[in-house]
Design an enzyme around this catalytic site. Structure first.
Site, mmCIF file in Angstrom:
data_model
loop_
_atom_site.group_PDB
_atom_site.id
_atom_site.type_symbol
_atom_site.label_atom_id
_atom_site.label_comp_id
_atom_site.label_asym_id
_atom_site.label_seq_id
_atom_site.Cartn_x
_atom_site.Cartn_y
_atom_site.Cartn_z
ATOM 1 N N CYS A 155 -57.681 48.307 75.675
ATOM 2 C CA CYS A 155 -57.895 48.724 77.158
ATOM 3 C C CYS A 155 -59.565 48.814 77.389
ATOM 4 C CB CYS A 155 -57.051 50.100 77.192
ATOM 5 S SG CYS A 155 -57.891 51.131 78.533
ATOM 6 N N CYS A 170 -61.294 51.383 78.853
ATOM 7 C CA CYS A 170 -61.362 52.519 77.903
ATOM 8 C C CYS A 170 -62.948 52.205 76.959
ATOM 9 C CB CYS A 170 -60.586 52.450 76.777
ATOM 10 S SG CYS A 170 -58.976 52.741 77.636
#
Length: 99
Positions: free
Chosen positions: A28, A31
């Site tokens: 991600c 993230c």
């Protein structure tokens, strides 16, 4: 120091006082960006931070109904008190944690 935890360690980590949990995935992009923010924020010692990889601990992610990453949850004595998904700047994170 930010601690990576699994299901067995998770419950022990969230039961005493306030803790910020970062549900993330290694693939991600947001993230990864939030990780850098979290490291800077953690150095201020405002709140203990633990990270949970949703791919390694999918049961935990399901239990807390994590549908997007990153998702941050603040627990107080084992109970969820607030939740937010998506990237945040350090200023936004500071404000959100302090509210």
């Amino acid at each position: 120091m930010i601690k990576h935890v699994n299901k067995e360690e998770f419950n022990k980590e969230i039961t005493n006082g306030k803790v910020l949990v970062d549900f993330f995935a290694t693939w991600c992009g947001p993230c990864k960006m939030l990780s850098l923010v979290m490291e800077k924020f953690d150095s201020k010692g405002v709140i203990p931070i633990v990270k949970v990889d949703i791919d390694e601990d999918s049961m935990l992610a399901n239990e807390y109904k994590i549908t997007s990453v990153p998702t941050l949850i603040i627990f107080e004595n084992g109970k969820e008190v607030k939740r937010r998904s998506g990237f945040m700047s350090e200023e936004e994170l500071q404000k959100w944690v302090s509210e």
